[in-house]
Design a protein around this motif. Structure first.
Motif, PDB file in Angstrom:
ATOM      1  N   ALA A  46       0.820  -1.214   0.000  1.00 35.47           N
ATOM      2  CA  ALA A  46       0.000   0.000   0.000  1.00 35.47           C
ATOM      3  C   ALA A  46       0.854   1.264   0.000  1.00 35.47           C
ATOM      4  O   ALA A  46       0.502   2.257  -0.656  1.00 35.47           O
ATOM      5  N   GLU A  47       1.969   1.245   0.736  1.00 34.87           N
ATOM      6  CA  GLU A  47       2.837   2.435   0.787  1.00 34.87           C
ATOM      7  C   GLU A  47       3.383   2.749  -0.612  1.00 34.87           C
ATOM      8  O   GLU A  47       3.454   3.907  -1.011  1.00 34.87           O
ATOM      9  N   TYR A  48       3.768   1.700  -1.341  1.00 34.54           N
ATOM     10  CA  TYR A  48       4.316   1.882  -2.680  1.00 34.54           C
ATOM     11  C   TYR A  48       3.259   2.505  -3.605  1.00 34.54           C
ATOM     12  O   TYR A  48       3.522   3.485  -4.304  1.00 34.54           O
ATOM     13  N   HIS A  49       2.040   1.942  -3.590  1.00 37.76           N
ATOM     14  CA  HIS A  49       0.981   2.439  -4.462  1.00 37.76           C
ATOM     15  C   HIS A  49       0.583   3.870  -4.095  1.00 37.76           C
ATOM     16  O   HIS A  49       0.346   4.706  -4.972  1.00 37.76           O
ATOM     17  N   SER A  50       0.554   4.171  -2.811  1.00 36.78           N
ATOM     18  CA  SER A  50       0.235   5.520  -2.352  1.00 36.78           C
ATOM     19  C   SER A  50       1.307   6.511  -2.805  1.00 36.78           C
ATOM     20  O   SER A  50       0.999   7.616  -3.279  1.00 36.78           O
ATOM     21  N   ALA A  51       2.567   6.128  -2.670  1.00 32.98           N
ATOM     22  CA  ALA A  51       3.676   6.995  -3.065  1.00 32.98           C
ATOM     23  C   ALA A  51       3.670   7.223  -4.574  1.00 32.98           C
ATOM     24  O   ALA A  51       3.921   8.336  -5.038  1.00 32.98           O
ATOM     25  N   ARG A  52       3.379   6.179  -5.349  1.00 27.12           N
ATOM     26  CA  ARG A  52       3.329   6.321  -6.808  1.00 27.12           C
ATOM     27  C   ARG A  52       2.188   7.256  -7.230  1.00 27.12           C
ATOM     28  O   ARG A  52       2.328   8.050  -8.145  1.00 27.12           O
ATOM     29  N   GLU A  53       1.057   7.143  -6.511  1.00 28.13           N
ATOM     30  CA  GLU A  53      -0.077   8.014  -6.793  1.00 28.13           C
ATOM     31  C   GLU A  53       0.285   9.478  -6.519  1.00 28.13           C
ATOM     32  O   GLU A  53      -0.010  10.371  -7.301  1.00 28.13           O
ATOM     33  N   LYS A  54       0.950   9.698  -5.382  1.00 30.58           N
ATOM     34  CA  LYS A  54       1.366  11.053  -5.026  1.00 30.58           C
ATOM     35  C   LYS A  54       2.395  11.569  -6.037  1.00 30.58           C
ATOM     36  O   LYS A  54       2.362  12.736  -6.426  1.00 30.58           O
ATOM     37  N   GLN A  55       3.289  10.699  -6.489  1.00 34.15           N
ATOM     38  CA  GLN A  55       4.286  11.105  -7.482  1.00 34.15           C
ATOM     39  C   GLN A  55       3.583  11.534  -8.773  1.00 34.15           C
ATOM     40  O   GLN A  55       3.956  12.532  -9.387  1.00 34.15           O
ATOM     41  N   SER A  56       2.580  10.792  -9.166  1.00 31.83           N
ATOM     42  CA  SER A  56       1.831  11.115 -10.371  1.00 31.83           C
ATOM     43  C   SER A  56       1.171  12.485 -10.244  1.00 31.83           C
ATOM     44  O   SER A  56       1.201  13.300 -11.170  1.00 31.83           O
ATOM     45  N   PHE A  57       0.590  12.767  -9.069  1.00 29.79           N
ATOM     46  CA  PHE A  57      -0.030  14.069  -8.836  1.00 29.79           C
ATOM     47  C   PHE A  57       1.013  15.190  -8.915  1.00 29.79           C
ATOM     48  O   PHE A  57       0.794  16.209  -9.568  1.00 29.79           O
ATOM     49  N   ILE A  58       2.155  14.991  -8.256  1.00 33.09           N
ATOM     50  CA  ILE A  58       3.214  16.009  -8.242  1.00 33.09           C
ATOM     51  C   ILE A  58       3.703  16.291  -9.657  1.00 33.09           C
ATOM     52  O   ILE A  58       3.840  17.445 -10.062  1.00 33.09           O
ATOM     53  N   GLU A  59       3.961  15.237 -10.426  1.00 30.30           N
ATOM     54  CA  GLU A  59       4.462  15.430 -11.795  1.00 30.30           C
ATOM     55  C   GLU A  59       3.431  16.155 -12.661  1.00 30.30           C
ATOM     56  O   GLU A  59       3.781  17.007 -13.475  1.00 30.30           O
ATOM     57  N   GLY A  60       2.148  15.829 -12.475  1.00 29.05           N
ATOM     58  CA  GLY A  60       1.092  16.511 -13.222  1.00 29.05           C
ATOM     59  C   GLY A  60       1.025  17.991 -12.868  1.00 29.05           C
ATOM     60  O   GLY A  60       0.881  18.853 -13.745  1.00 29.05           O
ATOM     61  N   ARG A  61       1.139  18.294 -11.576  1.00 26.49           N
ATOM     62  CA  ARG A  61       1.094  19.694 -11.126  1.00 26.49           C
ATOM     63  C   ARG A  61       2.323  20.467 -11.622  1.00 26.49           C
ATOM     64  O   ARG A  61       2.203  21.626 -12.022  1.00 26.49           O
ATOM     65  N   VAL A  62       3.493  19.820 -11.626  1.00 28.92           N
ATOM     66  CA  VAL A  62       4.708  20.460 -12.135  1.00 28.92           C
ATOM     67  C   VAL A  62       4.515  20.832 -13.608  1.00 28.92           C
ATOM     68  O   VAL A  62       4.812  21.959 -14.022  1.00 28.92           O
ATOM     69  N   LYS A  63       3.996  19.891 -14.401  1.00 25.87           N
ATOM     70  CA  LYS A  63       3.756  20.160 -15.833  1.00 25.87           C
ATOM     71  C   LYS A  63       2.752  21.305 -16.016  1.00 25.87           C
ATOM     72  O   LYS A  63       2.933  22.183 -16.864  1.00 25.87           O
TER      73      LYS A  63
END
Length: 156
Positions: A46-63
């Motif tokens: 669960a920690e891995y999937h949560s972190a990947r989800e947060k990474q996806s959000f961060i990368e989208g916001r950066v773009k």
């Protein structure tokens, strides 16, 4: 593409958010993903999937922020005067309730009604553009017709 109007303050806030995401949030999430990977089976982690989800959000916001800042046209309201236009801080009185409201007309990416920052594309802002002190303004809102009188226009 069209330029995106923005105040100097709004531009600085978006730049600060972008810097925070790139220099603090992104490295932290990369570290969290690496730690989660060390826990073994990724399919039930669960920690891995949560972190990947947060990474996806961060990368989208950066773009998104990079795109907005790349198209930004910074406008300095202090160099303006006259009738209401982008950057004006406007004090209105509701003609029905005598309630006073003060808003600054800003770009859509910096707008926040709670902070008194009104989106240039909102019905109220569109109705105010070109008006002067003493003018009466009729605005069609989702709650019905509203009438305001322009009390003061300030460019700061």
């Amino acid at each position: 593409m069209d330029k995106i109007p923005m105040t100097r303050k709004g531009h600085a806030e978006l730049e600060a958010e972008l810097k925070q995401l790139k220099s603090v949030e992104r490295p932290a999430i990369i570290k969290a993903i690496a730690e989660a990977r060390e826990h073994g089976d990724l399919s039930e982690n669960a920690e891995y999937h949560s972190a990947r989800e947060k990474q996806s959000f961060i990368e989208g916001r950066v773009k998104e922020l990079e795109g907005v800042l790349g198209l930004a046209e910074v406008i300095d309201p202090s160099k303006m005067s006259g009738t209401i236009k982008f950057g004006a801080t406007v004090t209105l009185v509701d003609e029905d309730t005598d309630e006073e409201k003060t808003w600054q007309i800003v770009g859509e990416h910096e707008a926040s009604i709670e902070k008194g920052l009104l989106n240039i594309k909102s019905p109220i802002a569109r109705a105010l553009i070109g008006k002067d002190e003493g003018d009466s303004v009729e605005v069609r809102t989702p709650g019905g017709e509203k009438s305001y009188e322009v009390l003061k226009i300030v460019y700061a």
